[in-house]
Design an enzyme around this catalytic site. Structure first.
Site, PDB file in Angstrom:
ATOM      1  N   HIS A 140      23.740  -6.181   3.465  1.00  0.00           N
ATOM      2  CA  HIS A 140      25.081  -6.552   3.932  1.00  0.00           C
ATOM      3  C   HIS A 140      26.136  -5.498   3.582  1.00  0.00           C
ATOM      4  CE1 HIS A 140      23.673 -11.033   3.866  1.00  0.00           C
ATOM      5  NE2 HIS A 140      23.304 -10.397   4.960  1.00  0.00           N
ATOM      6  N   ASP A 169      18.449 -11.888   7.170  1.00  0.00           N
ATOM      7  CA  ASP A 169      19.272 -13.114   7.242  1.00  0.00           C
ATOM      8  C   ASP A 169      18.523 -14.257   7.930  1.00  0.00           C
ATOM      9  OD1 ASP A 169      21.200 -11.567   6.117  1.00  0.00           O
ATOM     10  OD2 ASP A 169      22.685 -11.780   7.729  1.00  0.00           O
ATOM     11  N   ARG A 179      -0.929 -16.732   0.613  1.00  0.00           N
ATOM     12  CA  ARG A 179      -0.131 -16.073  -0.410  1.00  0.00           C
ATOM     13  C   ARG A 179       1.305 -15.956   0.082  1.00  0.00           C
ATOM     14  NH1 ARG A 179       0.890  -9.861  -2.021  1.00  0.00           N
ATOM     15  NH2 ARG A 179       2.253 -10.384  -3.754  1.00  0.00           N
ATOM     16  N   GLN A 197      11.024 -11.386   3.332  1.00  0.00           N
ATOM     17  CA  GLN A 197      10.547 -10.814   4.581  1.00  0.00           C
ATOM     18  C   GLN A 197      10.378 -11.834   5.712  1.00  0.00           C
ATOM     19  OE1 GLN A 197       7.345  -8.497   2.320  1.00  0.00           O
ATOM     20  NE2 GLN A 197       7.841  -7.071   3.964  1.00  0.00           N
ATOM     21  N   ASN A 251       5.009  -8.786  -7.772  1.00  0.00           N
ATOM     22  CA  ASN A 251       4.369  -7.990  -6.747  1.00  0.00           C
ATOM     23  C   ASN A 251       4.726  -6.520  -6.949  1.00  0.00           C
ATOM     24  OD1 ASN A 251       2.982  -7.637  -4.054  1.00  0.00           O
ATOM     25  ND2 ASN A 251       4.979  -6.722  -3.600  1.00  0.00           N
ATOM     26  N   GLU A 252       3.721  -5.687  -7.108  1.00  0.00           N
ATOM     27  CA  GLU A 252       3.853  -4.234  -7.093  1.00  0.00           C
ATOM     28  C   GLU A 252       4.925  -3.654  -8.006  1.00  0.00           C
ATOM     29  OE1 GLU A 252       4.064  -2.592  -3.173  1.00  0.00           O
ATOM     30  OE2 GLU A 252       1.997  -3.155  -2.750  1.00  0.00           O
ATOM     31  N   GLU A 260      -3.125  -7.832  -0.579  1.00  0.00           N
ATOM     32  CA  GLU A 260      -2.553  -7.232   0.624  1.00  0.00           C
ATOM     33  C   GLU A 260      -3.447  -6.099   1.081  1.00  0.00           C
ATOM     34  OE1 GLU A 260       1.509  -5.787   0.477  1.00  0.00           O
ATOM     35  OE2 GLU A 260       2.151  -7.535  -0.654  1.00  0.00           O
ATOM     36  N   HIS A 272       8.854 -11.064  -5.526  1.00  0.00           N
ATOM     37  CA  HIS A 272       8.397 -10.069  -4.550  1.00  0.00           C
ATOM     38  C   HIS A 272       9.629  -9.290  -4.090  1.00  0.00           C
ATOM     39  CE1 HIS A 272       5.082  -9.053  -1.475  1.00  0.00           C
ATOM     40  NE2 HIS A 272       6.091  -8.230  -1.216  1.00  0.00           N
ATOM     41  N   TYR A 321      -3.590   0.055   0.630  1.00  0.00           N
ATOM     42  CA  TYR A 321      -3.303   0.459   2.007  1.00  0.00           C
ATOM     43  C   TYR A 321      -3.902   1.801   2.407  1.00  0.00           C
ATOM     44  CZ  TYR A 321       0.060  -3.369   2.476  1.00  0.00           C
ATOM     45  OH  TYR A 321       0.639  -4.601   2.546  1.00  0.00           O
ATOM     46  N   ASN A 371      -2.959  -4.695  -4.077  1.00  0.00           N
ATOM     47  CA  ASN A 371      -2.596  -4.378  -2.699  1.00  0.00           C
ATOM     48  C   ASN A 371      -3.075  -2.966  -2.439  1.00  0.00           C
ATOM     49  OD1 ASN A 371      -1.203  -6.775  -2.850  1.00  0.00           O
ATOM     50  ND2 ASN A 371       0.829  -5.825  -2.961  1.00  0.00           N
TER      51      ASN A 371
HETATM   52  C1  PNW Z   1       3.986  -3.591   0.079  1.00  0.00           C
HETATM   53  N1  PNW Z   1       5.570   2.666  -0.108  1.00  0.00           N
HETATM   54  O1  PNW Z   1       5.057  -2.777  -0.211  1.00  0.00           O
HETATM   55  C2  PNW Z   1       4.672  -4.897  -0.113  1.00  0.00           C
HETATM   56  O2  PNW Z   1       4.117  -5.687  -1.107  1.00  0.00           O
HETATM   57  C3  PNW Z   1       4.934  -5.654   1.148  1.00  0.00           C
HETATM   58  O3  PNW Z   1       6.043  -6.475   0.950  1.00  0.00           O
HETATM   59  C4  PNW Z   1       5.115  -4.689   2.296  1.00  0.00           C
HETATM   60  O4  PNW Z   1       5.541  -5.322   3.455  1.00  0.00           O
HETATM   61  C5  PNW Z   1       3.789  -3.979   2.482  1.00  0.00           C
HETATM   62  O5  PNW Z   1       3.414  -3.310   1.306  1.00  0.00           O
HETATM   63  C6  PNW Z   1       3.785  -2.998   3.633  1.00  0.00           C
HETATM   64  O6  PNW Z   1       4.654  -1.933   3.368  1.00  0.00           O
HETATM   65  C7  PNW Z   1       5.110  -1.422  -0.174  1.00  0.00           C
HETATM   66  O7  PNW Z   1       6.678   3.144  -0.189  1.00  0.00           O
HETATM   67  C8  PNW Z   1       6.360  -0.874  -0.310  1.00  0.00           C
HETATM   68  O8  PNW Z   1       4.625   3.420   0.013  1.00  0.00           O
HETATM   69  C9  PNW Z   1       6.502   0.477  -0.304  1.00  0.00           C
HETATM   70  C10 PNW Z   1       5.404   1.284  -0.156  1.00  0.00           C
HETATM   71  C11 PNW Z   1       4.163   0.739  -0.016  1.00  0.00           C
HETATM   72  C12 PNW Z   1       4.010  -0.626  -0.021  1.00  0.00           C
END
Ligand code: PNW
Length: 497
Positions: free
Chosen positions: A46, A59, A84, A26, A173-174, A392, A129, A317, A315
């Site tokens: 690509h 890129d 991190r 990223q 990661n995830e 996160e 990741h 959200y 993580n």
């Molecule tokens: C996380 N969804 O990913 C990742 O760990 C990060 O790289 C990312 O930038 C961040 O959350 C924000 O999106 C996700 O589909 C990827 O719901 C997909 C989902 C959620 C989190």
């Protein structure tokens, strides 16, 4: 927006650590520089640019590959305790295998780690990741159990080269998004859509994680004295109403999203959550399959995986609201899980973001932390209210505002819920990393969603970084060790709406 008037003034514990997070693909760019190999995101962006919302790619991204000194100065200025970041597997091992170790990859991460340590910032490193080397994908990727051995070999190279200075590692990661959205869906590379793909991937990934953990114990722990964790995505799933059916759907969704990977490691019994095994077996039978789509873990594998982490990275959200699938008039939600009979929708009335899946529902953070505490609370066992590090948490906008009230409010509201979980509920949370340090390539959403505390100008070849208001507020929070609701830096308006 939610009113702040009744916020208690909790402070962050003295030993509580703050950080910010990024990931290699990223931010780094330099996708083919210095001998780096191709990974699944290089390949997908690509060969199939339309898979990305704005047809962009990583890129160049934030060009962090060329900005070690500059970025570490920004981190130092923020006052974070840790950074991190993730290591690009393909930069270290271009083919994915140890037949050739790329000297420039070792050099790059050595310089980054040394620069961080010279500035008193602890590196917290993620080994994978989302960016599997493409040659390994061509061998089946995480559908192929052999990848677990290649991951162990890769981890060995990382411990050997960086373990003298890196003391906090996370393997993956995830796992849920990696497997569910990458091997049973079209939201992440490699976009394979197999009904059993996610589950096959999950097994490989758990075994790969456990192998890397045991390797560290066997060869490195005594001398390097570091810790190995894993990072799980924990969306929070609420029942849509108080009905028993909705309660069951929400519990199933929590087990399916989070328990899938947490239960095998952190529960007393190990293995996948019972409810997950039962429902997938039932659904598979209904379809006339000879056996469950969820591949069983052998007793040996269960033992290998159980207990294989020193801490739990999460993580978090947002929150979804769940009902059983047959419930009418709700519409198909983002989390529609036929195997689990759960259909989970967003609260359309809640404040939103630039990401269709992300609404501002701070209470879900506290609920998640409490669920972890209760679920993996086994007095006498290895995990009794296990140590959790938030790796996160953050929100997206379209990136046009340096005066990013949306982000300041989100961070403050979520941090408040976290403080309540620590002080009122006794949840064992030791650190918090904001996602993200800077705006970056947001996977299949390209550059349309910005999560950064720093803004990056992607039209300028120099990729200049500019602090947003959220960066100033976060810095102040780290300094004062309490949430700041009034911060009004020069030139910025008051963040109350
Ligand atoms: C996380 N969804 O990913 C990742 O760990 C990060 O790289 C990312 O930038 C961040 O959350 C924000 O999106 C996700 O589909 C990827 O719901 C997909 C989902 C959620 C989190």
């Amino acid at each position: 927006l939610t009113s702040f008037s009744n916020c208690k003034e909790y402070t962050f514990p003295d030993n509580f650590k703050f950080g910010v997070a990024t990931s290699a693909y990223q931010v780094e760019g330099a996708w083919n520089v210095g001998g780096k190999g191709e990974n699944i995101w290089d390949y997908m962006t690509h060969t199939n640019p339309s898979s990305i919302l704005d047809k962009s790619n990583g890129d160049i991204a934030c060009d962090s590959y060329n900005k070690i000194k500059e970025d570490v100065q920004l981190l130092k200025n923020l006052g974070v305790d840790f950074y991190r970041f993730s290591i690009s597997w393909s930069r270290i091992l271009p083919s994915g295998k140890t037949e050739y170790i790329n000297p420039d990859g070792i050099r790059y991460y050595n310089e980054l780690i040394d620069e961080l340590l010279a500035n008193n910032i602890e590196p917290l490193v993620t080994m994978h990741h989302f960016d599997l080397p493409q040659p390994l994908e061509e061998e089946g990727g995480f559908l192929n159990l052999a990848i677990a051995d290649y991951f162990e070999d890769y981890a060995d190279v990382l411990y050997k080269n960086f373990g003298d200075r890196v003391k906090e590692w996370t393997t993956f990661n995830e796992p849920t998004p990696v497997c569910f959205l990458g091997y049973s869906g079209e939201f992440l590379a490699p976009m394979i859509t197999r009904k059993d793909g996610g589950y096959l991937c999950g097994r490989t990934l758990l075994i790969a994680h456990a192998k890397a953990y045991h390797l560290y114990n066997k060869r490195y722990r005594a001398s390097q004295k570091g810790r190995i964790g894993i990072v799980h995505n924990i969306f929070w799933f609420e029942p849509r109403t108080n009905s028993i059916k909705d309660l069951q759907a929400a519990e199933a969704a929590n087990e399916f999203n989070f328990g899938w990977f947490a239960n095998p490691i952190f529960s007393k019994e190990g293995d996948y959550p019972q409810i997950m095994k039962g429902s997938i077996e039932y659904a598979s039978k209904q379809e006339g399959l000879p056996k469950s789509r969820l591949p069983e873990l052998t007793q040996e594998e269960i033992e290998l995986i159980k207990g294989s982490a020193d801490f739990l990275g999460i993580n978090h959200y947002t929150t979804f609201y769940c009902s059983p699938i047959e419930e009418e008039g709700i519409g198909k939600g983002l989390f529609y899980l036929p195997d689990m009979d759960a259909n989970c929708v967003m609260d359309e009335k809640a404040d939103g973001s630039a990401s269709f899946w992300l609404k501002v529902i701070p209470s879900g953070f506290r609920n998640s932390l409490n669920w972890i505490k209760e679920q993996y609370n086994n007095p006498e066992e290895q995990y009794n209210n296990p140590e959790v590090i938030i790796l996160e948490n953050g929100i997206s906008d379209d990136g046009n505002l340096l005066n990013d009230c949306l982000r300041v409010n989100y961070n403050n509201l979520y941090l408040t819920e976290m403080l309540k979980a620590i002080h009122e509920d006794g949840c064992n949370v030791s650190g918090y990393a904001a996602w993200s340090f800077m705006d970056n390539f947001e996977w299949t959403s390209g550059y349309t969603q910005k999560f950064g505390l720093y803004s990056v100008d992607f039209d300028d070849p120099a990729r200049p970084r500019t602090p947003k208001m959220s960066a100033f507020v976060f810095k102040n929070i780290i300094q004062e060790r309490k949430i700041n609701w009034t911060y009004t830096p020069e030139g910025f308006g008051k963040c109350d709406g």
